[in-house]
Design an enzyme around this catalytic site. Structure first.
Site, PDB file in Angstrom:
ATOM      1  N   LYS A   1      61.842 -19.922  37.095  1.00 34.09           N
ATOM      2  CA  LYS A   1      62.522 -20.965  35.442  1.00 34.09           C
ATOM      3  C   LYS A   1      64.202 -20.905  35.844  1.00 34.09           C
ATOM      4  O   LYS A   1      64.963 -20.359  35.174  1.00 34.09           O
ATOM      5  CB  LYS A   1      61.973 -20.442  33.939  1.00 34.09           C
ATOM      6  CG  LYS A   1      62.548 -21.050  32.777  1.00 34.09           C
ATOM      7  CD  LYS A   1      61.912 -20.745  31.859  1.00 34.09           C
ATOM      8  CE  LYS A   1      62.291 -21.234  30.101  1.00 34.09           C
ATOM      9  NZ  LYS A   1      61.314 -20.763  29.039  1.00 34.09           N
TER      10      LYS A   1
ATOM     11  N   SER B   1      58.932 -24.417  26.305  1.00 33.46           N
ATOM     12  CA  SER B   1      59.986 -24.738  27.340  1.00 33.46           C
ATOM     13  C   SER B   1      59.498 -24.542  28.740  1.00 33.46           C
ATOM     14  O   SER B   1      60.294 -25.179  29.877  1.00 33.46           O
ATOM     15  CB  SER B   1      61.110 -24.073  26.980  1.00 33.46           C
ATOM     16  OG  SER B   1      61.538 -22.672  27.329  1.00 33.46           O
TER      17      SER B   1
ATOM     18  N   SER C   1      57.341 -19.703  25.174  1.00 31.80           N
ATOM     19  CA  SER C   1      57.405 -20.390  26.471  1.00 31.80           C
ATOM     20  C   SER C   1      56.490 -20.516  27.829  1.00 31.80           C
ATOM     21  O   SER C   1      57.356 -21.871  28.291  1.00 31.80           O
ATOM     22  CB  SER C   1      58.683 -20.699  26.098  1.00 31.80           C
ATOM     23  OG  SER C   1      59.567 -21.349  25.111  1.00 31.80           O
TER      24      SER C   1
END
Lengths: 480, 90, 481
Positions: free
Chosen positions: C80, C155, C179
């Site tokens: 990420k 996210s 997330s």
């Protein structure tokens, strides 16, 4: 209500630390090329986390103890949020006591003298910001500010007093005592450039509080307060209302001036620092620290009086100059004669360095070491040299770093105790000072004058006791 | 309700310039959020001092040792003397 | 060799070690997959395929020379883009960091590299992790590989999509309010949010420090265990990290007491609810008990979460002033404060909203009204959960109350968007571990089951998830060609 109320907010760097408060960069940032004492953490790079320095907590706790503060079992850190280009994260990690008591010290008191104590509201541990370079020609060099983060993250102790001072003199006394305490604890070398800073608040006749910031040395504090009292008095006399405001001290013009912008009035949005857990100091933390804590000035004073039998006056002089007091005690380890050594140090020795006393570390760079003083005092006490000679020898030690015995041998300056030699000296003084000799037969003062002349004749080497006896004997003889 | 002044104040302390469009639509959006979190007021306030931070022992803290192995070099906006050039102060 | 990109991480390591294929062949296949599907998915922000290939060759050389290649030797990992990677741009999907190349590796990245993992690139997210769809990415939204018209969740949406589609074998995401679990649920993969403190946060670019953890998103429970054991542990660079014992795959399941949380079921899509109930029937089949219980203060959880997360975010994001790093904006024209404001207007709208809300709840008049209340709710909730965990091993419910939705559906209404996180924020507030496990589909859209356990009881999550994974044979591969 007293006429003037003054409170202080002092920032002292913990200069004894090797590393910064939250990272492993050097604690001593001085004399380094800008931005070379920095890492990801103290530069606030994304993803970095503060890792707190253990020793910083110990030293700030010692400071709290010395200032009579309560130290809690658990301490916490808070974020103080405000933007400024010297602040890499645009918040400062500090402590805060509004929602419960969590700073390293609170509710203390510090004795000014026998009749007055100053209350300490809190002591907290926090990080120093970086520095914006204010070069000649103002802060804006080529339309920009020059920033150096070498200092960012250095450990600071903030000491906040209640507004208990009523005049600048008390403030000076407090700051002197505080410096001495910090020095004794080893927390802060207050003579290092930028190691202590002070903000002051002054209010008069219960009126609004005016804060003065930017006072970058303890010496300037008294001047700033004096200026502010004069300013406020004159406003008061002309019936002008004194606004609650922040002013700055201009140490070149020696005036305070009003901060122009509203930037100073912050909403700091404090909240607990999530990256630092609550630190549990533990039950015996304070009591253990007390045992291992360096001696405080007041304790040292008591010891000097009781153990060394020094007078309070002499003890006081020594204690107020920590390096001299340390020097004194080192000398005692070599030759134990406290009263004589103390006397010698605060008279002969101190008078020679007085001219130099502004220099920060005069004892370290000196050629005179405790060994020299020990030997010198031993010679005086053993009647090997006179006090006058000792003073001359001290001058030579300052220059050469040689041991007193070496100097004495080289210059042949042992005391003259040989009565034949002394008799010659006395005779020649009697020959030249005829009227004084006549005088001396009735006036005791004149005998001392003659002794002085004999000492001078022998370059100070005459043993005064023997010389005196010889003078007296000679005066009694009828043909003198 | 968040007033225009209040929004301006928040933007100022947060150091964010808002566009005209944002200045127009943010008050209502922020209001909705604030209205939503206002429900927290129902909670009894005597619990307000409970903090749930982690704890760590003094002994676990970092030793005071200098380690500068990977000393950081900033390259952005650096002057010849090593200073970082930032915007002017006055 | 085709199909290598479909292998699980432990199969990749075994295959390379046994000489069934080379690391280069495997990594090339994964890169080929990226070339095939990336234009449809947009999972990545930055690709580092060249370096990945040379790392693969290095692994192959080690194999030849009989050297140890590590527990993750050769495995292609996606990261990420809010986790710092040395020499690989780390943007947080923000304009503010578009040119930012970290000078250091996050602790988790160091751990992965030391164990032979190969970093393929940086995965898309909502800017700074603030969002549940990747629509708030500065660069582009990521598409759900199961249906390209739908959001992948967020996210860590890039992680969910890339792992599901075989663009990488495993990935690391971060979870502040769901997330990791939200995209795991929406993309039909497994995602674990560890106990707060189990994994070092050093190098994770903070959104809300007291809530977030880094965790794995994988295609199987076994891979979750593999990654967790590599990234867990006390780290001297993170004072909030703690040591923990390793977790394992157990083939025999203890009889666990499980409780369905009513509040997590009520108000959700009925397709989701139905699937969760049938999963709970499976629990009984594998020998566990299953009650239904209620959590008292749950309706305060989301407001509390948004208060705390925004407060911390407003402070964390203050450092982006472009002086030390950031994008190019000449300084000459401005005084410092106007410069800051002009730089910082380049945050995306959602980030700006949260910064403003954060400043609001922390400002002097409101601190005790919002922030302190939120903190106390957090404590109360944690106490209540710990009490429940004395009675039950696991608390379960749907990860997401709703099915994946289409782009644009919620973006105009922040509150609607926030409500998506209602089931996941609990674990962040209480600091407990939670896993999302794929349990079914409705109209081709994935459904995830969330399991929560007491702090540091990840083993229980793994035991039950592993048993359930073997019981429910779920479809693993979206078809994208």
């Amino acid at each position: 209500m007293s006429l003037v109320m003054i409170g202080l907010e002092i920032h002292a760097q913990i200069t004894v630390l090797e590393s910064k408060l939250f990272c492993s960069c050097r604690g001593n940032y001085r004399d380094l090329r800008p931005n070379t004492n920095i890492c990801e953490t103290c530069c606030g790079l994304p993803g970095t986390l503060p890792i707190i320095n253990k020793k910083a907590i110990q030293y700030s706790t010692m400071t709290s103890i010395a200032l009579g503060c309560k130290v809690p079992d658990k301490i916490m850190f808070y974020r103080k949020n405000y933007f400024y280009p010297d602040l890499p994260k645009n918040f400062q990690i500090t402590q805060y006591n509004v929602y419960g008591f969590s700073s390293i010290g609170a509710e203390g008191s510090f004795e000014l003298d026998d009749s007055k104590k100053i209350r300490i509201s809190r002591i907290q541990l926090e990080e120093d910001p970086g520095r914006i370079n204010y070069l000649e020609g103002g802060m804006n060099v080529r339309n920009s500010a020059l920033i150096d983060y070498n200092r960012a993250g250095v450990a600071l102790i903030e000491i906040v007093t209640e507004p208990d001072f009523t005049n600048p003199k008390e403030v000076r006394l407090f700051l002197n005592k505080l410096s001495l305490t910090l020095e004794h604890l080893g927390v802060c070398n207050t003579l290092m450039e930028g190691s202590v800073r002070c903000d002051v608040n002054v209010s008069m006749k219960g009126g609004n509080k005016v804060e003065i910031k930017n006072i970058n040395s303890f010496k300037e504090v008294e001047k700033a307060i004096n200026y502010e009292i004069t300013r406020q008095t004159s406003m008061y006399n002309r019936n002008i209302k004194i606004e609650s405001e922040t002013r700055h001290w201009d140490d070149k013009k020696k005036i305070t001036y009003k901060s122009r912008s509203k930037e100073e009035e912050h909403d700091y949005r404090y909240f607990p620092e999530p990256d630092i857990p609550i630190i549990v100091l533990g039950d015996n933390f304070v009591s253990n620290l007390k045992v291992h804590m360096p001696e405080l000035p007041s304790q040292r004073f008591d010891r000097f009086v009781s153990k060394y039998k020094l007078s309070e006056h002499i003890s006081d002089i020594l204690i107020n100059d920590k390096k001299l007091a340390d020097f004194f005690e080192s000398t005692l380890k070599i030759y134990f004669s406290p009263v004589e050594i103390a006397n010698f140090l605060i008279t002969e020795f101190k008078s020679m360095i007085e001219d130099d006393s502004d220099s920060t570390d005069y004892l370290r760079n000196m050629k005179v070491k405790p060994e020299h003083i020990a030997e010198l005092v031993k010679m005086i006490e053993g009647n090997k040299i006179s006090r006058i000679t000792a003073k001359d020898i001290l001058v030579k030690i300052f220059e050469s770093g040689l041991l007193p015995s070496e100097i004495v041998n080289n210059t042949n300056s042992f005391k003259i105790a040989d009565e034949k030699i002394l008799m010659d000296a006395v005779q020649s003084v009697f020959d030249t000072e005829k009227s004084a000799v006549e005088d001396a037969k009735t006036n005791h003062e004149a005998i001392n004058f003659l002794l002085g002349k004999v000492m001078k004749f022998t370059n100070g080497r005459a043993d005064p006791k023997i010389a005196m006896r010889l003078i007296n004997n000679k005066l009694k003889k009828p043909n003198a | 309700m968040i007033s225009k002044d209040e929004l301006e104040y928040l933007a100022q302390i947060s150091k964010i310039n808002l566009s005209e469009d944002e200045a127009k639509k943010f008050p209502e959006q922020l209001d909705k959020t604030i209205e939503y979190i206002d429900i927290l007021e129902e909670l009894a306030s005597d619990d307000s001092n409970v903090l749930d931070l982690q704890e760590m022992k003094f002994d676990e803290l970092r030793d005071d040792v200098v380690r500068m192995s990977g000393a950081l070099r900033i390259t952005k906006n650096l002057t010849e003397d090593g200073f970082l050039r930032g915007p002017k102060m006055k | 060799m085709s199909g290598l990109h479909n292998l699980l991480a432990h199969e990749v390591v075994e295959g390379i070690k046994e000489g069934l294929f080379t690391a280069e062949e495997y990594v090339s296949t994964v890169i080929k997959t990226i070339e095939d599907v990336e234009s449809k998915l947009n999972s990545f922000i930055t690709l580092d395929t060249e370096r990945a290939l040379s790392s693969a060759k290095l692994i192959d050389r080690k194999i030849k020379e009989n050297e140890d290649i590590g527990y993750l030797g050769g495995v292609a990992v996606g990261i990420k883009d809010n986790i710092s990677t040395k020499d690989i741009r780390t943007t947080c999907a923000s304009k503010m960091l578009e040119d930012y190349v970290p000078s250091y590796d996050a602790t988790v990245i160091r751990n992965l590299k030391q164990n032979g993992a190969i970093i393929l690139g940086k995965l898309n997210l909502d800017e700074f992790g603030m969002g549940s769809t990747t629509e708030y990415s500065r660069y582009h939204p990521t598409h759900n590989p199961w249906n390209l018209d739908y959001v992948p969740g967020g996210s860590s949406g890039g992680c969910g999509a890339a792992v599901a589609a075989g663009e990488c074998t495993v990935s690391l995401g971060s979870d502040t309010g769901g997330s990791i679990r939200c995209p795991a649920s929406f993309c039909s993969v497994v995602g674990l949010k560890p106990t707060y403190g189990r994994v070092s946060r050093y190098g994770l670019i903070s959104y809300a420090n007291s809530l977030e953890q880094i965790g794995p998103i994988c295609r199987s429970v076994k891979d979750i265990v593999l990654i967790m054991n590599i990234i867990s542990g006390k780290d001297n660079s993170d004072n909030t990290s703690m040591s923990s014992s390793p977790i394992t795959i157990n083939n025999k399941l203890d009889k666990f007491d499980i409780a369905i949380v009513k509040e997590l079921i009520n108000g959700g899509d009925h397709e989701v609810t139905g699937t969760v109930y049938s999963a709970s029937d499976k629990f009984k089949e594998i020998g566990c008990t299953c009650d239904e219980i209620s959590i008292k203060n749950l309706h305060y959880a989301l407001p509390s979460y948004y208060t705390l997360a925004s407060a911390e975010a407003s402070s964390n994001l203050a450092r982006y002033d472009n002086i030390r790093y950031g994008f190019h904006l000449p300084i000459e024209e401005y005084k410092w404060d106007t410069y800051f404001s002009n730089v910082r207007k380049n945050f995306g709208e959602e980030v700006k909203r949260r910064i403003l809300i954060g400043s609001y709840v922390l400002s002097s008049g409101y601190y005790s009204k919002y922030y302190l209340k939120a903190r106390s709710l957090r404590s109360l909730l944690k106490l209540e959960l710990l009490k429940l965990f004395k009675k039950y091993d696991l608390l379960i419910g749907p990860t997401m109350p709703i099915l994946p939705f289409k782009f644009g559906e919620k973006i105009d209404d922040p509150i609607k968007m926030y409500l998506v996180d209602i089931n996941t924020v609990i674990a962040n507030l209480a600091g407990i571990p939670a896993i999302s496990l794929p349990v079914g589909f409705s109209n081709g859209l994935p459904i995830g089951l969330q399991l929560m356990a007491a702090p540091f009881e990840e083993q229980k999550l793994i035991d039950v998830s592993y048993a359930l994974e073997n019981t429910i044979n779920i479809q693993r591969r979206p078809s994208l060609t």
